[in-house]
Design an enzyme around this catalytic site. Structure first.
Site, PDB file in Angstrom:
ATOM      1  N   SER A 125      17.726 -13.806  -5.979  1.00  0.00           N
ATOM      2  CA  SER A 125      16.125 -13.526  -6.216  1.00  0.00           C
ATOM      3  C   SER A 125      15.960 -12.808  -7.488  1.00  0.00           C
ATOM      4  CB  SER A 125      15.861 -12.516  -5.207  1.00  0.00           C
ATOM      5  OG  SER A 125      14.858 -11.739  -5.559  1.00  0.00           O
ATOM      6  N   TYR A 150      18.593  -4.217   0.274  1.00  0.00           N
ATOM      7  CA  TYR A 150      18.119  -5.918   0.105  1.00  0.00           C
ATOM      8  C   TYR A 150      18.703  -6.302  -1.285  1.00  0.00           C
ATOM      9  CZ  TYR A 150      15.544  -9.963  -1.002  1.00  0.00           C
ATOM     10  OH  TYR A 150      15.175 -11.028  -1.411  1.00  0.00           O
ATOM     11  N   LYS A 154      21.565  -9.069  -2.798  1.00  0.00           N
ATOM     12  CA  LYS A 154      21.522 -10.451  -3.680  1.00  0.00           C
ATOM     13  C   LYS A 154      22.509 -10.322  -4.778  1.00  0.00           C
ATOM     14  CE  LYS A 154      18.684 -12.499  -1.279  1.00  0.00           C
ATOM     15  NZ  LYS A 154      19.292 -13.717  -0.184  1.00  0.00           N
TER      16      LYS A 154
HETATM   17  C1  UD1 Z   1       8.932  -8.554  -2.859  1.00  0.00           C
HETATM   18  C2  UD1 Z   1      10.401  -8.127  -2.780  1.00  0.00           C
HETATM   19  C3  UD1 Z   1      11.461  -8.805  -3.645  1.00  0.00           C
HETATM   20  C4  UD1 Z   1      11.755  -9.600  -2.507  1.00  0.00           C
HETATM   21  C5  UD1 Z   1      10.427 -10.424  -2.459  1.00  0.00           C
HETATM   22  C6  UD1 Z   1      10.735 -11.566  -1.126  1.00  0.00           C
HETATM   23  C7  UD1 Z   1       9.407  -5.442  -3.171  1.00  0.00           C
HETATM   24  C8  UD1 Z   1       9.317  -4.219  -4.123  1.00  0.00           C
HETATM   25  N1  UD1 Z   1      10.046  -6.564  -3.819  1.00  0.00           N
HETATM   26  O1  UD1 Z   1       8.760  -9.039  -4.058  1.00  0.00           O
HETATM   27  O2  UD1 Z   1      12.592  -8.003  -3.647  1.00  0.00           O
HETATM   28  O3  UD1 Z   1      12.693 -10.537  -3.164  1.00  0.00           O
HETATM   29  O4  UD1 Z   1       9.457  -9.640  -1.818  1.00  0.00           O
HETATM   30  O5  UD1 Z   1       9.688 -12.325  -0.646  1.00  0.00           O
HETATM   31  O6  UD1 Z   1       8.971  -5.438  -2.129  1.00  0.00           O
HETATM   32  N2  UD1 Z   1       0.918  -6.506  -3.210  1.00  0.00           N
HETATM   33  C9  UD1 Z   1      -0.282  -5.871  -2.906  1.00  0.00           C
HETATM   34  N3  UD1 Z   1      -0.879  -5.561  -1.646  1.00  0.00           N
HETATM   35  C10 UD1 Z   1       0.076  -6.121  -0.507  1.00  0.00           C
HETATM   36  C11 UD1 Z   1       1.244  -6.889  -0.794  1.00  0.00           C
HETATM   37  C12 UD1 Z   1       1.675  -6.797  -2.083  1.00  0.00           C
HETATM   38  O7  UD1 Z   1      -0.994  -5.420  -3.860  1.00  0.00           O
HETATM   39  O8  UD1 Z   1      -0.380  -5.956   0.580  1.00  0.00           O
HETATM   40  C13 UD1 Z   1       1.234  -6.644  -4.558  1.00  0.00           C
HETATM   41  C14 UD1 Z   1       2.569  -6.104  -5.036  1.00  0.00           C
HETATM   42  O9  UD1 Z   1       2.492  -4.765  -5.362  1.00  0.00           O
HETATM   43  C15 UD1 Z   1       3.130  -7.084  -6.129  1.00  0.00           C
HETATM   44  C16 UD1 Z   1       2.560  -8.214  -5.409  1.00  0.00           C
HETATM   45  O10 UD1 Z   1       1.461  -8.141  -4.745  1.00  0.00           O
HETATM   46  O11 UD1 Z   1       2.643  -6.724  -7.383  1.00  0.00           O
HETATM   47  C17 UD1 Z   1       3.474  -9.399  -4.887  1.00  0.00           C
HETATM   48  O12 UD1 Z   1       4.142  -8.551  -3.684  1.00  0.00           O
HETATM   49  P1  UD1 Z   1       4.990  -9.112  -2.810  1.00  0.00           P
HETATM   50  O13 UD1 Z   1       4.470 -10.493  -2.511  1.00  0.00           O
HETATM   51  O14 UD1 Z   1       5.408  -8.248  -1.924  1.00  0.00           O
HETATM   52  O15 UD1 Z   1       6.294  -9.505  -3.648  1.00  0.00           O
HETATM   53  P2  UD1 Z   1       7.273  -8.688  -4.528  1.00  0.00           P
HETATM   54  O16 UD1 Z   1       7.012  -7.167  -4.504  1.00  0.00           O
HETATM   55  O17 UD1 Z   1       7.156  -9.392  -5.953  1.00  0.00           O
END
Ligand code: UD1
Length: 337
Positions: A125, A150, A154
């Protein structure tokens, strides 16, 4: 050629099984069904006209792993997806993550080292880079101390594979995924999050479907153009295809080192608001969302430099954000029918 796919009924695993079967590989999928459904086999069949051989198997049970390889010693390649992936849960229950993600890897490698030669693809990742200093992120950007167990699994996984490669015949490719989203264009397979989705896109599609009241946008005070965080969202089918390309590279002995690492992303960063706007456009749905505070542990931005994957692997993501979000929406509508 027989290929073992661990976690083969999961989100990325199932899409990879499809691509492998499309390319003529014989696939054995194993899965403990902890975060997947047996019905996925039907979806794979509907797309490819073939079901992979399937065994329900938990890789934490060493004797079962040994037994599996004693029955399938003609496996020529392994693509290892089986792992837990919820960041928050890993903070709550680190030992579950170390047992599930590390023990399983060790047991698998122990069996692979007994084979005359082995070809191994590992699901890593972009989380290993933490908040990288420079965008886009190249593979030689430093790995930073993991924020969550997690993320640590990795990093440790990559280290274990690298150590093992030095003294065995296991050749490996580490694939560092950016943010996988979307579903197969047929809507026969896709993401099936259990409980409340933690990731952005399944939360968006469930909100649009009316299953969630509103989406919380985590933070609008990031130093980005619109204040929301930036990620590199890659269509899961593009990602799945990269695994087949990587596997062929190993099988054809085209790898230049015993362990190679590739970023898998599109190379384009999108903000949370851009994802929301694009989703609204392709789905013609108005999304109910509100801005809330930042989520702990989130970084500001991460998007891939894909030159190495493009030039060395000869793979490039093909789908746009629009296509990926449209496929996710089609899938969500299908599973709620
Ligand atoms: C997350 C994990 C990452 C993992 C990946 C697996 C965290 C901090 N990181 O990545 O380690 O490899 O998932 O799929 O959890 N967001 C919102 N509202 C929401 C959900 C997300 O605003 O309800 C935003 C988050 O703040 C982020 C973006 O959307 O900026 C993407 O979020 P997400 O899909 O959870 O992925 P990551 O955080 O990048």
């Amino acid at each position: 050629m027989k290929i073992l796919v661990t976690g083969g009924l999961g989100f990325i695993g199932s899409h990879t099984v499809v691509e492998l079967q499309n390319e003529g590989f014989e696939v054995i999928a194993i899965d403990n069904l902890s975060n997947s459904s047996i019905d996925v086999l039907e979806g794979i069949f509907n797309i490819t006209g073939k079901k992979p051989i399937f065994e329900k198997l938990d890789l934490r049970e060493k004797s079962m792993v040994q037994d599996f390889f004693s029955r399938h010693n003609d496996v020529v390649g392994v693509i290892h997806f089986a792992a837990s992936k919820a960041v928050g849960e890993s903070v709550e229950n680190p030992l579950l993550y170390y047992e599930n993600n590390i023990n399983s890897l060790v047991y698998l490698l122990q069996e692979l080292t007994k084979l005359p030669q082995a070809h191994f693809i590992f699901s890593s990742s972009c989380t290993v880079y933490g908040q990288a200093e420079k965008m886009p992120i190249t593979e030689d950007a430093p790995v930073q101390t993991a924020i969550s167990p997690y993320g640590n699994t990795k990093q440790i996984g990559e280290e274990i594979i690298t150590d093992v490669a030095k003294v065995t015949n296991v050749n490996s490719i580490l694939l560092r995924y950016f943010n996988p989203i979307g579903a197969h264009s047929s809507a026969e397979i896709g993401e099936l999050p259990i409980g409340t989705p933690q990731n952005l896109v399944p939360f968006i599609t469930q909100t649009a479907m009316g299953l969630r009241k509103e989406l919380s946008v985590f933070g609008k005070d990031y130093p980005t153009s619109d204040g929301t965080a930036i990620r590199d969202y890659i269509h899961v089918v593009d990602l799945a295809k990269a695994h087949v390309v990587a596997l062929k590279r190993l099988l054809n002995k085209e790898n230049s080192e015993k362990v190679e690492t590739f970023n898998l992303g599109t190379g384009t960063g999108s903000s949370v608001l851009e994802v929301i706007n694009t989703f609204e456009k392709v789905s013609k749905q108005k999304l109910n969302y509100k801005i809330v505070g930042r989520r702990e542990g989130d970084i500001t931005e991460a998007y891939a430099n894909t030159d190495k994957a493009n030039d060395v692997l000869g793979w490039k993501a093909q789908s746009s954000l629009e296509e990926a979000l449209a496929s996710a929406w089609k899938w969500e509508q299908k599973i709620r029918r």
